[in-house]
Scaffold this active site. Structure first.
Site, short mmCIF file in Angstrom:
data_model
loop_
_atom_site.label_atom_id
_atom_site.label_comp_id
_atom_site.label_asym_id
_atom_site.label_seq_id
_atom_site.Cartn_x
_atom_site.Cartn_y
_atom_site.Cartn_z
N HIS A 1 -4.38 -9.44 2.24
CA HIS A 1 -4.18 -10.44 2.20
C HIS A 1 -5.06 -11.36 2.91
CE1 HIS A 1 -0.75 -10.45 -1.25
NE2 HIS A 1 -1.96 -10.38 -1.36
N ARG B 1 7.66 1.14 0.26
CA ARG B 1 8.80 1.91 1.67
C ARG B 1 7.56 1.84 3.02
NH1 ARG B 1 12.94 6.27 -0.73
NH2 ARG B 1 12.64 6.58 1.23
N ALA C 1 -4.03 -7.69 -10.57
CA ALA C 1 -5.60 -7.68 -10.94
C ALA C 1 -5.57 -7.22 -12.13
CB ALA C 1 -6.75 -7.01 -10.43
N SER D 1 -13.72 -3.30 -5.63
CA SER D 1 -12.90 -2.68 -4.87
C SER D 1 -13.42 -2.05 -3.15
CB SER D 1 -12.40 -1.41 -6.24
OG SER D 1 -12.20 -0.65 -5.49
N ARG D 2 -12.47 -1.21 -2.82
CA ARG D 2 -12.83 -0.52 -2.23
C ARG D 2 -13.80 0.86 -1.98
NH1 ARG D 2 -10.46 -2.44 3.17
NH2 ARG D 2 -8.56 -3.55 3.09
N LYS E 1 1.67 -13.78 -4.08
CA LYS E 1 1.93 -14.23 -3.18
C LYS E 1 2.40 -12.42 -2.86
CE LYS E 1 3.36 -14.03 -7.58
NZ LYS E 1 2.73 -12.44 -8.81
#
Length: 337
Positions: free
Chosen positions: A88, A176, A25, A45-46, A106
């Site tokens: 997304h 991960r 971003a 944002s959150r 993406k």
């Protein structure tokens, strides 16, 4: 209900709303702010603290501590979704439901099913939607694809491409975490796959092998794609090894080599039997993520709901291939059906 396509007037800047405040971003915002016909009008944002810090860093006039505020902002023409992959679908779906055109990072979604839902929603509502596959908007890659289509290297026989980061990444890193779509495939492998499919379309066969982390994320993945016409693509991605990040396309009459950083290159070399290597360079007035932003703005000003450079059907085809690779290597996300 389908609405009239959003169209931005030619005589004013396109006003962007940035949804998320991470590294991509920040890179996108920095590039867009340099475009004379664009402005970043808002960020969400959150948390309010994260949005406020990001807004202050980039001189953005409005900061929202939730997504709803940005999506209700009448002075936002288009939303750039830069959340982790796992968000997304929700973020883009909410933006489309709010009547906002969207550029979504993406890999487009976690799987082809989610991607199909978003494409259907955008088409039903007559709203612009595009995957942020900036490689497809890069002038050098566009020129390469044009040469291949025009038969410069004959019929394609092989495509090779790789994208690997040295790492290591800690077990709690997003790369991960399967719940966030973590692993090499969605972050990095999407580039080699998209490169091959730009030139050859959706493959007829998919084979793959991978090294998985204890969490179940792919750390090192190899893919062999096959087409009935006789072409094959050998593609790799890794978050444990820094690869050359190059690409080569070989045909019956020559080959094209793309140097390191193939997805954002400014040059490539055409080799043909009996001729000196021919280097193509495409230095232009734009750089980096500006090319995809410029394409979105061109489409919005023209009243187009899809980009011919990054067509939604192509995005769906790439997502189907990524799904097939995940199936072969045994990577599962919590949202898998």
């Amino acid at each position: 209900m389908k609405t009239a396509a959003v169209q931005v007037a030619q005589d004013r800047p396109v006003r962007w709303g940035v949804l998320a405040t991470g590294a991509i971003a920040a890179a996108f915002t920095a590039d867009v702010r340099e475009l004379a016909d664009a402005e970043v009008a808002a960020v969400a944002s959150r948390t309010e603290a994260s949005a406020t810090e990001f807004a202050g860093r980039f001189g953005i006039p409005r900061a929202y501590g939730d997504w709803a505020g940005l999506l209700a902002d009448a002075e936002v023409d288009v939303v750039y979704v830069a959340t982790p992959h796992s968000a997304h679908r929700r973020a883009t779906g909410l933006a489309l439901a709010a009547g906002k055109p969207v550029l979504c990072e993406k890999a487009f979604t976690l799987d082809a099913g989610e991607a199909g839902e978003l494409v259907s929603l955008a088409r039903e509502r007559g709203l612009f939607l595009m995957e942020a596959m900036w490689m497809y908007c890069n002038p050098a890659i566009r020129r390469l694809a044009e040469l291949v289509r025009d038969g410069a290297i004959g019929e394609i026989r092989t495509v090779q491409a790789d994208f690997g980061l040295q790492g290591p990444f800690a077990p709690d890193h997003r790369l991960r975490d399967p719940a966030l779509g973590g692993g090499a495939l969605l972050d990095l492998g999407v580039y080699p796959v998209s490169f091959a499919q730009l030139l050859l379309g959706e493959p007829d066969r998919v084979q793959a092998d991978a090294l998985l982390s204890p969490e179940g994320a792919d750390l090192n993945t190899g893919m062999l794609l096959g087409w009935d016409a006789g072409a094959t693509a050998l593609l790799t991605c890794s978050v444990t090894a820094g690869t050359a990040v190059t690409a080569t396309v070989t045909g019956t009459a020559g080959r094209i080599e793309v140097p390191s950083g193939f997805f954002s290159t400014e040059r490539f070399v055409l080799h043909r039997e009996g001729a000196e290597p021919e280097e193509f360079t495409t230095e232009g007035p734009l750089h980096g993520l500006q090319y995809e932003a410029a394409e979105v703005m061109r489409c919005l000003r023209a009243g187009e709901t899809e980009s011919p450079l990054v067509p939604l059907d192509g995005t769906l085809a790439v997502m189907r291939t990524l799904d097939a690779v995940r199936d072969r290597i045994g990577v599962r996300f919590p949202t898998d059906r």
